[in-house]
Design a protein around this motif. Sequence first.
Motif, PDB file in Angstrom:
ATOM      1  N   HIS A 103       0.859  -1.186   0.000  1.00  0.00           N
ATOM      2  CA  HIS A 103       0.000   0.000   0.000  1.00  0.00           C
ATOM      3  C   HIS A 103       0.888   1.225   0.000  1.00  0.00           C
ATOM      4  O   HIS A 103       1.810   1.326   0.818  1.00  0.00           O
ATOM      5  N   ILE A 104       0.595   2.158  -0.902  1.00  0.00           N
ATOM      6  CA  ILE A 104       1.345   3.407  -1.009  1.00  0.00           C
ATOM      7  C   ILE A 104       0.408   4.539  -0.598  1.00  0.00           C
ATOM      8  O   ILE A 104      -0.663   4.693  -1.178  1.00  0.00           O
ATOM      9  N   SER A 105       0.832   5.317   0.377  1.00  0.00           N
ATOM     10  CA  SER A 105      -0.011   6.387   0.912  1.00  0.00           C
ATOM     11  C   SER A 105       0.081   7.644   0.059  1.00  0.00           C
ATOM     12  O   SER A 105       0.963   7.789  -0.785  1.00  0.00           O
ATOM     13  N   ALA A 106      -0.829   8.547   0.360  1.00  0.00           N
ATOM     14  CA  ALA A 106      -0.695   9.917  -0.125  1.00  0.00           C
ATOM     15  C   ALA A 106       0.492  10.528   0.618  1.00  0.00           C
ATOM     16  O   ALA A 106       0.953   9.972   1.622  1.00  0.00           O
ATOM     17  N   PRO A 107       1.005  11.650   0.154  1.00  0.00           N
ATOM     18  CA  PRO A 107       2.141  12.259   0.875  1.00  0.00           C
ATOM     19  C   PRO A 107       1.816  12.496   2.353  1.00  0.00           C
ATOM     20  O   PRO A 107       0.697  12.847   2.714  1.00  0.00           O
ATOM     21  N   ILE A 108       2.822  12.245   3.180  1.00  0.00           N
ATOM     22  CA  ILE A 108       2.733  12.483   4.619  1.00  0.00           C
ATOM     23  C   ILE A 108       3.850  13.452   4.999  1.00  0.00           C
ATOM     24  O   ILE A 108       4.784  13.679   4.225  1.00  0.00           O
ATOM     25  N   ARG A 109       3.765  14.043   6.179  1.00  0.00           N
ATOM     26  CA  ARG A 109       4.845  14.878   6.706  1.00  0.00           C
ATOM     27  C   ARG A 109       5.560  14.078   7.785  1.00  0.00           C
ATOM     28  O   ARG A 109       4.921  13.533   8.682  1.00  0.00           O
ATOM     29  N   SER A 110       6.863  14.015   7.687  1.00  0.00           N
ATOM     30  CA  SER A 110       7.670  13.338   8.689  1.00  0.00           C
ATOM     31  C   SER A 110       8.548  14.366   9.394  1.00  0.00           C
ATOM     32  O   SER A 110       9.217  15.169   8.738  1.00  0.00           O
ATOM     33  N   ILE A 111       8.504  14.345  10.700  1.00  0.00           N
ATOM     34  CA  ILE A 111       9.367  15.190  11.511  1.00  0.00           C
ATOM     35  C   ILE A 111      10.257  14.246  12.291  1.00  0.00           C
ATOM     36  O   ILE A 111       9.767  13.354  12.993  1.00  0.00           O
ATOM     37  N   TYR A 112      11.562  14.420  12.149  1.00  0.00           N
ATOM     38  CA  TYR A 112      12.494  13.464  12.737  1.00  0.00           C
ATOM     39  C   TYR A 112      13.820  14.141  13.066  1.00  0.00           C
ATOM     40  O   TYR A 112      14.119  15.229  12.573  1.00  0.00           O
ATOM     41  N   SER A 113      14.592  13.464  13.890  1.00  0.00           N
ATOM     42  CA  SER A 113      15.917  13.937  14.255  1.00  0.00           C
ATOM     43  C   SER A 113      16.945  13.208  13.393  1.00  0.00           C
ATOM     44  O   SER A 113      16.906  11.977  13.283  1.00  0.00           O
ATOM     45  N   TRP A 114      17.855  13.952  12.785  1.00  0.00           N
ATOM     46  CA  TRP A 114      18.907  13.347  11.971  1.00  0.00           C
ATOM     47  C   TRP A 114      20.175  14.161  12.120  1.00  0.00           C
ATOM     48  O   TRP A 114      20.182  15.355  11.864  1.00  0.00           O
ATOM     49  N   GLU A 115      21.231  13.509  12.554  1.00  0.00           N
ATOM     50  CA  GLU A 115      22.541  14.124  12.722  1.00  0.00           C
ATOM     51  C   GLU A 115      22.461  15.406  13.550  1.00  0.00           C
ATOM     52  O   GLU A 115      23.035  16.436  13.209  1.00  0.00           O
ATOM     53  N   GLY A 116      21.697  15.333  14.664  1.00  0.00           N
ATOM     54  CA  GLY A 116      21.605  16.441  15.599  1.00  0.00           C
ATOM     55  C   GLY A 116      20.661  17.554  15.213  1.00  0.00           C
ATOM     56  O   GLY A 116      20.572  18.561  15.912  1.00  0.00           O
ATOM     57  N   LYS A 117      19.935  17.405  14.106  1.00  0.00           N
ATOM     58  CA  LYS A 117      19.005  18.431  13.649  1.00  0.00           C
ATOM     59  C   LYS A 117      17.592  17.874  13.609  1.00  0.00           C
ATOM     60  O   LYS A 117      17.393  16.693  13.352  1.00  0.00           O
ATOM     61  N   THR A 118      16.621  18.748  13.834  1.00  0.00           N
ATOM     62  CA  THR A 118      15.228  18.370  13.638  1.00  0.00           C
ATOM     63  C   THR A 118      14.873  18.683  12.193  1.00  0.00           C
ATOM     64  O   THR A 118      15.030  19.820  11.733  1.00  0.00           O
ATOM     65  N   CYS A 119      14.415  17.669  11.478  1.00  0.00           N
ATOM     66  CA  CYS A 119      14.102  17.806  10.055  1.00  0.00           C
ATOM     67  C   CYS A 119      12.598  17.613   9.846  1.00  0.00           C
ATOM     68  O   CYS A 119      11.940  16.917  10.623  1.00  0.00           O
TER      69      CYS A 119
END
Length: 107
Positions: A35-51
């Motif tokens: 199943h492939i969704s519609a676009p979602i927003r992901s908020i995550y931590s990567w290499e010390g930054k919030t993306c």
Amino acid sequence: MQHQYLVVSTTCPDEAQANALAHALVKSRIAACVHISAPIRSIYSWEGKTCEEQEISLQIKCLQSRYEELERLVQKLHPYQVPEIIAVPVTHGLPAYLDWIKDNTQP
């Protein structure tokens, strides 16, 4: 023989990547369905930054016995350095649907 089923989650940066990955998984019979969704927003931590990024979510139905192949193929085709690959066991399901997964994921 008792089969164990999984739903595996991953995300892709865009619909083209999601479609390519889904087709590869189903064509190789590693997954019965993606199943492939519609676009979602992901908020995550990567290499010390919030993306915050737009992504496409995939829900992959497969047998536990095919998980290692699934993981290898996702890592091979995925553009992310560390893609999300999270497997959740299916504890209950419509027997006919589970049989369909089994029938469509045999090598």
